[in-house]
Motif scaffolding. Structure first.
Motif, PDB file in Angstrom:
ATOM      1  N   MET A   1       0.821   4.166  -2.934  1.00 55.62           N
ATOM      2  CA  MET A   1       0.684   5.584  -2.627  1.00 55.62           C
ATOM      3  C   MET A   1       1.863   6.381  -3.181  1.00 55.62           C
TER       4      MET A   1
ATOM      5  N   ALA B   1      -5.581   2.862  -0.223  1.00 55.03           N
ATOM      6  CA  ALA B   1      -4.318   2.327   0.298  1.00 55.03           C
ATOM      7  C   ALA B   1      -4.017   2.893   1.686  1.00 55.03           C
ATOM      8  N   ALA B   2      -4.269   4.192   1.872  1.00 54.76           N
ATOM      9  CA  ALA B   2      -4.044   4.815   3.186  1.00 54.76           C
ATOM     10  C   ALA B   2      -4.973   4.216   4.239  1.00 54.76           C
TER      11      ALA B   2
ATOM     12  N   TYR C   1      -7.320   6.794  -9.547  1.00 56.16           N
ATOM     13  CA  TYR C   1      -6.069   6.684  -8.798  1.00 56.16           C
ATOM     14  C   TYR C   1      -6.121   7.502  -7.501  1.00 56.16           C
ATOM     15  N   CYS C   2      -6.899   8.555  -7.492  1.00 56.31           N
ATOM     16  CA  CYS C   2      -7.109   9.314  -6.251  1.00 56.31           C
ATOM     17  C   CYS C   2      -7.840   8.449  -5.225  1.00 56.31           C
TER      18      CYS C   2
ATOM     19  N   CYS D   1       1.728   9.299  -6.095  1.00 53.50           N
ATOM     20  CA  CYS D   1       2.213  10.648  -5.770  1.00 53.50           C
ATOM     21  C   CYS D   1       3.292  11.115  -6.739  1.00 53.50           C
TER      22      CYS D   1
ATOM     23  N   TYR E   1      -5.501   5.781  -3.990  1.00 55.84           N
ATOM     24  CA  TYR E   1      -4.549   6.340  -3.018  1.00 55.84           C
ATOM     25  C   TYR E   1      -5.176   6.372  -1.623  1.00 55.84           C
TER      26      TYR E   1
ATOM     27  N   ASN F   1       0.827  -1.213   0.000  1.00 58.24           N
ATOM     28  CA  ASN F   1       0.000   0.000   0.000  1.00 58.24           C
ATOM     29  C   ASN F   1       0.860   1.261   0.000  1.00 58.24           C
ATOM     30  N   SER F   2       1.992   1.233   0.706  1.00 60.63           N
ATOM     31  CA  SER F   2       2.900   2.382   0.679  1.00 60.63           C
ATOM     32  C   SER F   2       3.482   2.574  -0.717  1.00 60.63           C
TER      33      SER F   2
END
Length: 314
Positions: A41, A62-63, A55-56, A45, A59, A37-38
């Motif tokens: 992200m 994933a957070a 993709y937003c 970015c 992101y 997940n990192s």
């Protein structure tokens, strides 16, 4: 209730002999979840071409997955060292964040389904419908809904008197397991939890299903077979992620309510544990493999890292 008092997390009753393997498995899945997940992200970015709505949402997903799986280290410490104590405040904080992130994730899956609906069924209006302001509002609404729905639950549970046993028959502070320890009737908070979860998940699943019915109608109406397969391939990873999230979640909730006397306790706890860690572990793998742009960026990044180290070594 004394602020210094603590709960004792039992782990998985009846499976003490398997704790080492459980600790190894959970540690491996947590590592994959955290790194995967990192990585997702970081790639989103670092690449300006990955600023589309999908993709937003990915992101943010994933957070949320990183936050949802943050209780795993405590579970591993129980299995490895027997460190099972957790303060009341830490327990209710853990409970609040777990249930809130679950509510946020189901909202994000709905937003992603809507994104695919607009992209496939209304492609000419995609940029006009899903503007950055709309995306922000969808994300804020999802978080706000989770906070509004989960705050009363935690308030009701934290204000119950806990004057007897403080041994939680679970690996983490799961709502039903904690509520059973109260000296007063926990039914109001338990019933609220069931109704709230059913409404949130049920309504989201209904809208997601409607979105994909419309998507399938549009896909099979395309004249090009290649276009049909491409659209189906894009949607298949989304459906897989949703199945991984909703099926174990629904099973965990209703087994805890309806199968208390028929389903062994260790099965209930293990099911809840897997529901906690499997989606955050597999989400980045599924999206990394099935999403072409992310797959290409991952490959490029790995090649750069590999050749940079090779050149430095030579």
């Amino acid at each position: 209730m004394e602020l210094s008092a603590t709960f004792l997390l039992m782990g998985i009753p009846g499976l003490q002999s398997s704790y080492l393997w459980l600790a190894i498995s959970l540690s491996a899945m947590y590592t994959i979840s955290l790194l995967g997940n990192s990585f997702i992200m970081a790639i989103i970015c670092m690449n300006s071409t990955l600023q589309e709505p999908m993709y937003c949402f990915l992101y943010v997903l994933a957070a949320v997955d990183i936050m949802a799986s943050s209780v795993v280290p405590k579970m591993v410490s129980i299995f490895c060292s027997g460190d099972s104590s957790i303060s009341f405040n830490a327990c209710f904080t853990q409970l609040y964040f777990f249930h809130s992130t679950t509510a946020i994730e189901t909202g994000l899956l709905l937003a992603m389904a809507f994104d695919r609906y607009v992209a496939i069924c209304k492609p000419l209006h995609y940029n006009r419908i899903l503007t950055s302001q709309v995306i922000l509002k969808m994300c804020v609404t999802t978080v706000f809904r989770a906070v509004i729905s989960m705050t009363p639950l935690i308030w009701m549970l934290s204000h119950l008197p806990f004057c007897g046993s403080t041994v939680v028959l679970h690996s983490y502070c799961e709502h039903m397991a904690v509520a059973k320890l109260a000296c007063a009737d926990p039914m109001p908070s338990s019933f609220y939890s069931l109704i709230c979860s059913s409404i949130i998940a049920g309504s989201d699943v209904a809208f997601i299903t409607a979105s994909y019915v419309l998507i399938l109608r549009a896909v099979f109406g395309l004249s090009s077979k290649n276009a049909q397969w491409k659209a189906l391939g894009t949607c298949s990873c989304h459906v897989a992620v949703m199945a991984l999230f909703y099926l174990p979640g629904v099973a965990s909730i209703y087994v805890a309510w309806l199968g208390q006397d028929t389903v062994p306790l260790h099965t209930q706890v293990l099911l809840a544990d897997l529901y906690l860690i499997i989606p955050p572990t597999l989400n980045p793998i599924i999206y990394g493999i099935r999403t072409k742009k992310i797959r290409e960026r991952i490959w490029t990044l790995l090649m750069c890292l590999f050749f940079d180290h090779s050149n430095q070594g030579s």
